[in-house]
Structures are given as C-alpha cells and as structure tokens.
Design an enzyme around this catalytic site. Structure first.
Site, PDB file in Angstrom:
ATOM      1  N   SER A 167       0.828  -1.203   0.000  1.00 43.49           N
ATOM      2  CA  SER A 167       0.000   0.000   0.000  1.00 43.49           C
ATOM      3  C   SER A 167       0.860   1.249   0.000  1.00 43.49           C
ATOM      4  O   SER A 167       1.594   1.515   0.956  1.00 43.49           O
ATOM      5  CB  SER A 167      -0.914   0.019   1.222  1.00 43.49           C
ATOM      6  OG  SER A 167      -1.475   1.315   1.365  1.00 43.49           O
ATOM      7  N   ASP A 315      -5.487   0.208  -9.368  1.00 47.24           N
ATOM      8  CA  ASP A 315      -6.707   0.982  -9.600  1.00 47.24           C
ATOM      9  C   ASP A 315      -7.354   0.678 -10.949  1.00 47.24           C
ATOM     10  O   ASP A 315      -8.440   1.174 -11.246  1.00 47.24           O
ATOM     11  CB  ASP A 315      -6.399   2.481  -9.520  1.00 47.24           C
ATOM     12  CG  ASP A 315      -6.098   2.919  -8.097  1.00 47.24           C
ATOM     13  OD1 ASP A 315      -6.563   2.249  -7.149  1.00 47.24           O
ATOM     14  OD2 ASP A 315      -5.396   3.925  -7.933  1.00 47.24           O
ATOM     15  N   ARG A 346     -14.444  -3.907  -5.166  1.00 42.08           N
ATOM     16  CA  ARG A 346     -14.379  -3.910  -6.635  1.00 42.08           C
ATOM     17  C   ARG A 346     -14.425  -5.307  -7.236  1.00 42.08           C
ATOM     18  O   ARG A 346     -14.753  -5.458  -8.419  1.00 42.08           O
ATOM     19  CB  ARG A 346     -13.122  -3.161  -7.111  1.00 42.08           C
ATOM     20  CG  ARG A 346     -13.259  -1.673  -6.902  1.00 42.08           C
ATOM     21  CD  ARG A 346     -12.073  -0.878  -7.380  1.00 42.08           C
ATOM     22  NE  ARG A 346     -12.362   0.549  -7.265  1.00 42.08           N
ATOM     23  CZ  ARG A 346     -11.446   1.508  -7.278  1.00 42.08           C
ATOM     24  NH1 ARG A 346     -10.153   1.201  -7.384  1.00 42.08           N
ATOM     25  NH2 ARG A 346     -11.807   2.774  -7.180  1.00 42.08           N
TER      26      ARG A 346
HETATM   27  C1  S3P Z   1      -2.791   5.702  -3.825  1.00 47.19           C
HETATM   28  C2  S3P Z   1      -2.500   4.426  -3.464  1.00 47.19           C
HETATM   29  C3  S3P Z   1      -3.371   3.283  -3.747  1.00 47.19           C
HETATM   30  C4  S3P Z   1      -4.414   3.619  -4.801  1.00 47.19           C
HETATM   31  C5  S3P Z   1      -5.055   4.943  -4.573  1.00 47.19           C
HETATM   32  C6  S3P Z   1      -4.010   6.050  -4.563  1.00 47.19           C
HETATM   33  C7  S3P Z   1      -1.843   6.790  -3.480  1.00 47.19           C
HETATM   34  O1  S3P Z   1      -4.053   2.903  -2.565  1.00 47.19           O
HETATM   35  O2  S3P Z   1      -5.401   2.617  -4.855  1.00 47.19           O
HETATM   36  O3  S3P Z   1      -6.011   5.232  -5.566  1.00 47.19           O
HETATM   37  O4  S3P Z   1      -1.977   7.912  -4.032  1.00 47.19           O
HETATM   38  O5  S3P Z   1      -0.934   6.551  -2.682  1.00 47.19           O
HETATM   39  P1  S3P Z   1      -3.463   1.798  -1.542  1.00 47.19           P
HETATM   40  O6  S3P Z   1      -2.261   2.351  -0.906  1.00 47.19           O
HETATM   41  O7  S3P Z   1      -4.582   1.589  -0.549  1.00 47.19           O
HETATM   42  O8  S3P Z   1      -3.210   0.587  -2.385  1.00 47.19           O
END
Ligand code: S3P
Length: 432
Positions: A167, A315, A346
């Site tokens: 993440s 995403d 999703r």
């Molecule tokens: C993001 C990280 C991702 C992604 C989100 C944007 C970011 O989330 O799905 O749309 O800008 O750091 P996760 O860290 O929960 O995977």
C-alpha cells in the site's frame, strides 16, 4: 447522476486526460509544509484533490487556484500549519485521509478526519497501527473506520515498519509522520507500490534513501518550494486504453501520460492479452517518466494475470475486467484482495455487474475468474465508486444493449470531464 451508455461507438483521435490524482494530492501536501511558493500545472481539478486543498486551507495555508490546472501553494514551512476550526472532511478520498493522518500525527494540534459514506467504511487501522508505534495518539471508530481522531503534541520517534500489505498510502503515511519524528523512519514493502512520495520529497530537497523495497528518511529536514508539471493520470487513461483495445477500428493517442514503472501494470497486462499499445516520445517531466500512448484495436485473449502486476495496476482492475469480458478465453486474477477495500468492493461489484450482463464472472476471495463472452446490457449501480461507473461506460462499446449506470456523481472525484472526453472519442455516452 446516471450514465446511459448506448451500445457501440468508436474510439479515435487524440486526448489528454486530467492530471494524476496521486501526484496532485502530494503537490498540495508537500507544497504546504515547504518553504516558499510551489507552483503546479496540470493539477487534477477533481473532488479528491480539491478535498486535500480544502484541508490545507483550513490549516491556514494560502492556495491559489486551481485555475486551468494551475495552482500556487504558499508554503508555511514544516512547523507552520495551524489548528483547523473544525473537522477536516475529505469526501471520498482515501489518499487524503491516510496521508494526512501521517502528517497530522506530528503536529502540535488535534484534528478529526471525516469522509463520505464510502470512505467511512474503509479500513484506517492500517495507518493507525504504525503511527501509534511511532508514538502518535490516533483513534479510529468501530471496525477501525473513520472518523480518525489525531491528538497533537506527541513526540514521534522513527520506526522500522514492515508493511503487511502492498500500500502506497500506508507507506506514504509513515514516511510523512517520519518527517516529524526523531531519528530514522524506514518502510519496507512486500511488493513495489507507487513511489510518487519518495520522488517528490526528493524533488522538494528532502533526503530520502531507497534501497530495494526499503525507503528511509530522517526527521527534521526542511523542504524547498518547486515547480511541478503533473502528468496525465494513467489510471484515467486506462479507461480509454481498454476502450480502444476492445473497439474494432479504434486508434487513439493519449498525451503526456505518466508511465512511472510502479504504475504501468495496465500497459503490461493489456499487452499480455494481445493489446496494441505503443509508448511514444518517452521523456522525463520533473522526476516522473511521461509518454504519449497510442492504442489500436486488437483482439484480446484471456490470461492468468501475473501476481507481480497487481500492485502496479491496482486501480485499473475494474476496467481490465471489462477487457477480460471482451477477450477470448478465461482471465484469472489472484492475490488482489486489496480490491475489496477500495472505494467499493471492486471484486464483488464488478463480478455482479458483469454477470448481470451475460458474462461468466466469478468472484473469488482474492480475485476473479472471467470468461470472455458477449456483453448484453442492463442496469448497474456504481456503489459510490468512480472507477466502477467509468468501467461500465466502457463496456457499452461492446454491448448489444444500452447500459444504465446509477450513482455516477463520484466520477468527478478523479475524472471530472470523463463524459466530454468519451463523447469526443466517439463513445455514445449520455448523462441524466
Ligand atoms: C494511492 C495508493 C493506492 C491507490 C489509490 C491512490 C496513493 O491505494 O489505490 O487510488 O496515491 O498513494 P493503496 O495504498 O490503498 O493501495
């Protein structure tokens, strides 16, 4: 707001999709605590990024714009944020809430972070746990959900945090708290995730070390304002990449798209399915790689999606599932349980939606199995999820009947001019 997507249509021409959402959030956050005036062009004027702007204005930061993608952030320096008068409401934006939690944990004042119905169901303990280990005082509600209450005035110390899930939001949250922590903060991730925070911190002059899966920084340095040219968002481009890939005769060029290697899973996966995708005019724009992307129709085939591509396309799966529905044969996704805690579940929402339109789609615990077939048409609900709404709009290109998509207001969180661009490309999309 409802979308009505008529079956068929074409996908041709040249488009520039809006600015990258992840990078737009970070421009505001880092610009706010830098010294000097940060200027931005290509900023995403979507609701999520606007939520971040609102939060920093509430903490005393002067931000001019956005005006045609231009924003100026009058940095207040690392200690200059002020206590907001009330709660910080960040709408649908998980990135705002999770990254802000890290930044706010190191401030002298208390804050409360709230969100909309979708965000209010999403897990926040994943950031609260490492922040507490750093000495922060963070509360979440039942089930680890928002609102998040962050008590200021705590002395943070660096930690060595091994992330339990891939993440970028958790990684970035910990690194942002690390800016205000005593000593070194290290994050180690189980798989590479978007590294915009690491790149942009360096762009602002903040020393960050990256060694394989580990990023580290020392607290206490200052940041200096810069100019940022935000590339077009590959996650928004993805809808048109799939649209062109599945539409006979399509030939589309998407300009100035960010192709950071931690974001290009959609290109890799579509190519593995037989997609015709060319990266043209590759260049570097302020520390982020950018290209124009030309996509032409090509018959797709089902694949086993390599698990190492999952975080790189995290995403883009809703629309990749549409590609799979139009492909010949079976597509199998595994190792993607994170999709269940996005703006909607999703996996389930897409499996149900596709199944309602004549496609064999079976949700599994950590992925989905889709057999390509003929999309019919019907009615779906986006479940407050922008990417679900746009994915079904794309599906209509290969449907036999119209697709009605309910609850499309949140498309404006990431892609405010989606309908205009879709119509411009030749898609038969209407709004009611
Ligand atoms: C993001 C990280 C991702 C992604 C989100 C944007 C970011 O989330 O799905 O749309 O800008 O750091 P996760 O860290 O929960 O995977």
């Amino acid at each position: 707001m409802e979308f009505i997507a008529q079956p068929g249509g074409s996908v041709c021409g040249t488009l520039r999709v809006p600015g990258d959402k992840s990078i737009s959030h970070r421009c505001i956050m880092f610009g706010a605590i830098a010294d000097g005036v940060t200027t931005v062009e290509g900023f995403l004027e979507g609701e999520d990024a606007l939520s971040t702007i609102k939060a920093f204005r509430a903490m005393g930061v002067q931000i001019d714009g956005p005006d045609n993608g231009k924003v100026s952030i009058h940095g207040v320096g690392r200690g200059g944020l002020k206590a907001p008068a009330g709660e910080l409401y960040v709408g649908n934006s998980g990135t705002s809430m999770r990254l802000l939690a890290g930044l706010l944990a190191g401030q002298a004042f208390d804050t409360v972070l709230t969100g909309d119905v979708s965000l209010s169901k999403r897990p926040m303990e994943r950031v609260a746990v490492p922040l507490r280990a750093m000495g922060a005082k963070v509360e979440t509600q039942e089930g680890g959900r928002p609102p998040m209450i962050i008590r200021g005035g705590q002395a943070l110390h660096g930690i060595d945090y091994v992330l339990p899930m891939a993440s970028a939001q958790v990684k970035s949250c910990v690194l942002l708290a690390g800016l205000y922590a005593e000593g070194q903060t290290r994050t180690t991730e189980p798989a590479p995730t978007r590294d915009h925070s690491e790149r942009m911190l360096r762009g602002f002059g903040y020393p960050v070390k990256v060694d394989g899966a580990t990023a580290s920084l020392e607290g206490g340095h200052r940041m200096t304002a810069v100019h940022i040219d935000v590339p077009a968002d590959i996650s928004s481009a993805a809808f048109f990449m799939v649209a062109a890939s599945i539409t006979p005769g399509a030939d589309l060029t998407l300009e100035h798209v960010g192709i950071n290697p931690t974001r290009i899973g959609v290109v890799n996966i579509l190519r593995a399915m037989g997609g015709s995708i060319e990266l043209l005019n590759e260049r570097d724009v302020g520390g982020e790689p950018v290209a124009d992307i030309r996509i032409r129709y090509a018959p797709l085939k089902g694949i086993d999606i390599p698990e190492n591509q999952v975080p790189l396309a995290i995403d883009e799966f809703p629309v990749l599932f549409v590609a799979a529905a139009c492909a010949e044969g079976r597509t199998v996704l595994r190792g993607a349980e994170e999709l269940r805690v996005k703006e909607s579940d999703r996996i389930q929402v897409m499996a149900d939606g596709l199944a309602g339109m004549g496609i064999q789609a079976e949700a599994t615990e950590d992925g989905i199995i889709i057999d390509g077939g003929q999309i019919t048409g019907g009615r779906v609900n986006s479940h407050h999820d922008h990417r679900i709404a746009m994915s079904f709009a794309v599906a209509a290109l290969r449907a036999t009947d119209s697709i009605h998509i309910e609850d499309c207001d949140n498309v404006a969180t990431s892609f405010p001019n989606f309908v205009e661009l879709a119509q411009h490309a030749g898609m038969r999309l209407e709004v009611r």
